[in-house]
Design a protein around this motif. Structure first.
Motif, PDB file in Angstrom:
ATOM      1  N   LEU A  57       0.823  -1.201   0.000  1.00 33.22           N
ATOM      2  CA  LEU A  57       0.000   0.000   0.000  1.00 33.22           C
ATOM      3  C   LEU A  57       0.853   1.246   0.000  1.00 33.22           C
ATOM      4  O   LEU A  57       2.008   1.241   0.406  1.00 33.22           O
ATOM      5  N   GLN A  58       0.236   2.306  -0.498  1.00 32.11           N
ATOM      6  CA  GLN A  58       0.813   3.643  -0.472  1.00 32.11           C
ATOM      7  C   GLN A  58      -0.322   4.526   0.036  1.00 32.11           C
ATOM      8  O   GLN A  58      -1.340   4.691  -0.643  1.00 32.11           O
ATOM      9  N   SER A  59      -0.171   5.058   1.251  1.00 27.44           N
ATOM     10  CA  SER A  59      -1.296   5.705   1.894  1.00 27.44           C
ATOM     11  C   SER A  59      -0.860   6.922   2.691  1.00 27.44           C
ATOM     12  O   SER A  59       0.210   6.924   3.298  1.00 27.44           O
ATOM     13  N   GLY A  93       1.173  -8.003 -12.163  1.00 26.45           N
ATOM     14  CA  GLY A  93       1.618  -9.065 -13.053  1.00 26.45           C
ATOM     15  C   GLY A  93       1.323 -10.459 -12.519  1.00 26.45           C
ATOM     16  O   GLY A  93       1.395 -11.444 -13.243  1.00 26.45           O
ATOM     17  N   ARG A  94       0.981 -10.535 -11.257  1.00 23.56           N
ATOM     18  CA  ARG A  94       0.664 -11.819 -10.623  1.00 23.56           C
ATOM     19  C   ARG A  94      -0.813 -11.919 -10.272  1.00 23.56           C
ATOM     20  O   ARG A  94      -1.203 -12.715  -9.429  1.00 23.56           O
ATOM     21  N   GLY A  95      -1.633 -11.077 -10.899  1.00 22.77           N
ATOM     22  CA  GLY A  95      -3.074 -11.184 -10.746  1.00 22.77           C
ATOM     23  C   GLY A  95      -3.690 -10.382  -9.622  1.00 22.77           C
ATOM     24  O   GLY A  95      -4.883 -10.505  -9.366  1.00 22.77           O
ATOM     25  N   SER A  96      -2.912  -9.574  -8.929  1.00 22.18           N
ATOM     26  CA  SER A  96      -3.473  -8.758  -7.857  1.00 22.18           C
ATOM     27  C   SER A  96      -4.258  -7.587  -8.428  1.00 22.18           C
ATOM     28  O   SER A  96      -4.247  -7.338  -9.628  1.00 22.18           O
ATOM     29  N   VAL A  97      -4.931  -6.865  -7.538  1.00 23.25           N
ATOM     30  CA  VAL A  97      -5.811  -5.759  -7.915  1.00 23.25           C
ATOM     31  C   VAL A  97      -5.342  -4.496  -7.211  1.00 23.25           C
ATOM     32  O   VAL A  97      -5.057  -4.517  -6.009  1.00 23.25           O
ATOM     33  N   LEU A  98      -5.267  -3.409  -7.954  1.00 19.81           N
ATOM     34  CA  LEU A  98      -4.901  -2.111  -7.402  1.00 19.81           C
ATOM     35  C   LEU A  98      -6.169  -1.308  -7.149  1.00 19.81           C
ATOM     36  O   LEU A  98      -6.994  -1.138  -8.044  1.00 19.81           O
ATOM     37  N   VAL A  99      -6.341  -0.836  -5.920  1.00 15.75           N
ATOM     38  CA  VAL A  99      -7.449   0.048  -5.571  1.00 15.75           C
ATOM     39  C   VAL A  99      -6.865   1.442  -5.394  1.00 15.75           C
ATOM     40  O   VAL A  99      -6.006   1.658  -4.538  1.00 15.75           O
ATOM     41  N   ARG A 100      -7.323   2.355  -6.237  1.00 15.33           N
ATOM     42  CA  ARG A 100      -6.828   3.736  -6.232  1.00 15.33           C
ATOM     43  C   ARG A 100      -7.949   4.657  -5.764  1.00 15.33           C
ATOM     44  O   ARG A 100      -9.051   4.617  -6.304  1.00 15.33           O
ATOM     45  N   VAL A 101      -7.655   5.473  -4.757  1.00 12.73           N
ATOM     46  CA  VAL A 101      -8.627   6.432  -4.248  1.00 12.73           C
ATOM     47  C   VAL A 101      -8.235   7.806  -4.795  1.00 12.73           C
ATOM     48  O   VAL A 101      -7.117   8.269  -4.571  1.00 12.73           O
ATOM     49  N   THR A 102      -9.158   8.420  -5.509  1.00 11.99           N
ATOM     50  CA  THR A 102      -8.884   9.715  -6.131  1.00 11.99           C
ATOM     51  C   THR A 102      -9.414  10.849  -5.266  1.00 11.99           C
ATOM     52  O   THR A 102     -10.220  10.644  -4.363  1.00 11.99           O
ATOM     53  N   GLY A 103      -8.946  12.064  -5.542  1.00  8.65           N
ATOM     54  CA  GLY A 103      -9.471  13.240  -4.880  1.00  8.65           C
ATOM     55  C   GLY A 103      -8.892  13.511  -3.502  1.00  8.65           C
ATOM     56  O   GLY A 103      -9.479  14.258  -2.722  1.00  8.65           O
ATOM     57  N   GLU A 109      -3.275   4.216  -2.550  1.00  8.95           N
ATOM     58  CA  GLU A 109      -3.345   3.054  -3.426  1.00  8.95           C
ATOM     59  C   GLU A 109      -3.052   1.806  -2.602  1.00  8.95           C
ATOM     60  O   GLU A 109      -2.087   1.769  -1.843  1.00  8.95           O
ATOM     61  N   TRP A 110      -3.906   0.826  -2.777  1.00 14.16           N
ATOM     62  CA  TRP A 110      -3.799  -0.425  -2.036  1.00 14.16           C
ATOM     63  C   TRP A 110      -3.811  -1.585  -3.022  1.00 14.16           C
ATOM     64  O   TRP A 110      -4.587  -1.586  -3.970  1.00 14.16           O
ATOM     65  N   ILE A 111      -2.984  -2.576  -2.785  1.00 15.81           N
ATOM     66  CA  ILE A 111      -2.930  -3.759  -3.632  1.00 15.81           C
ATOM     67  C   ILE A 111      -3.427  -4.954  -2.822  1.00 15.81           C
ATOM     68  O   ILE A 111      -2.919  -5.237  -1.740  1.00 15.81           O
ATOM     69  N   PHE A 112      -4.455  -5.628  -3.374  1.00 14.90           N
ATOM     70  CA  PHE A 112      -5.035  -6.810  -2.746  1.00 14.90           C
ATOM     71  C   PHE A 112      -4.964  -7.977  -3.727  1.00 14.90           C
ATOM     72  O   PHE A 112      -4.982  -7.777  -4.938  1.00 14.90           O
ATOM     73  N   THR A 113      -4.942  -9.184  -3.204  1.00 13.27           N
ATOM     74  CA  THR A 113      -5.031 -10.344  -4.093  1.00 13.27           C
ATOM     75  C   THR A 113      -6.392 -10.309  -4.772  1.00 13.27           C
ATOM     76  O   THR A 113      -7.360  -9.746  -4.240  1.00 13.27           O
TER      77      THR A 113
END
Length: 124
Positions: A57-59, A93-103, A109-113
């Protein structure tokens, strides 16, 4: 909730908060509340609890260990931005999902499986 490429989900700050408000943690497993779910106070999820379930994560709210994560994936970088780009590329590249919060003032940004993102209703 809007979607970019399949591996990126973009949320507004209100959507991000609503997502977190629907979560609870029981027996170290993150779950999505359904109607009539009874949640004890010690099962509530705040950003710190959520961070234990993220790959990276980057928060602005929770300090992620970007440099430690970069080391874990055997990469190096000149600065934190490059480090985050390499981390993101590695996990996506390994199938994870990036959740980006805008504004927000700071990147969120959080990365989850993918499996966790499915189970928590981020992707269908």
């Amino acid at each position: 909730m809007t979607s970019e490429p399949r591996s990126t989900i973009t949320l507004t700050p209100d959507e991000w908060q609503a997502f977190q408000d629907r979560l609870y943690e029981r027996d170290d497993r993150l779950e999505l509340r359904v109607p009539d779910t009874v949640v004890r106070r010690d099962e509530t999820v705040d950003p710190y609890v959520l961070s234990a379930h993220a790959e990276a994560l980057q928060s602005g709210e929770v300090e992620g260990d970007v440099w430690g994560t970069l080391e874990d994936i055997d990469e190096s970088a000149a600065d934190e931005q490059e480090a985050w780009e390499k981390i993101t590329a590695f996990y996506l590249g390994r199938g994870s999902v990036l959740v980006r919060v805008t504004g927000l003032d700071e990147p969120e940004e959080w990365i989850f499986t993918e499996e966790l993102a499915h189970r928590l209703g981020l992707i269908i």
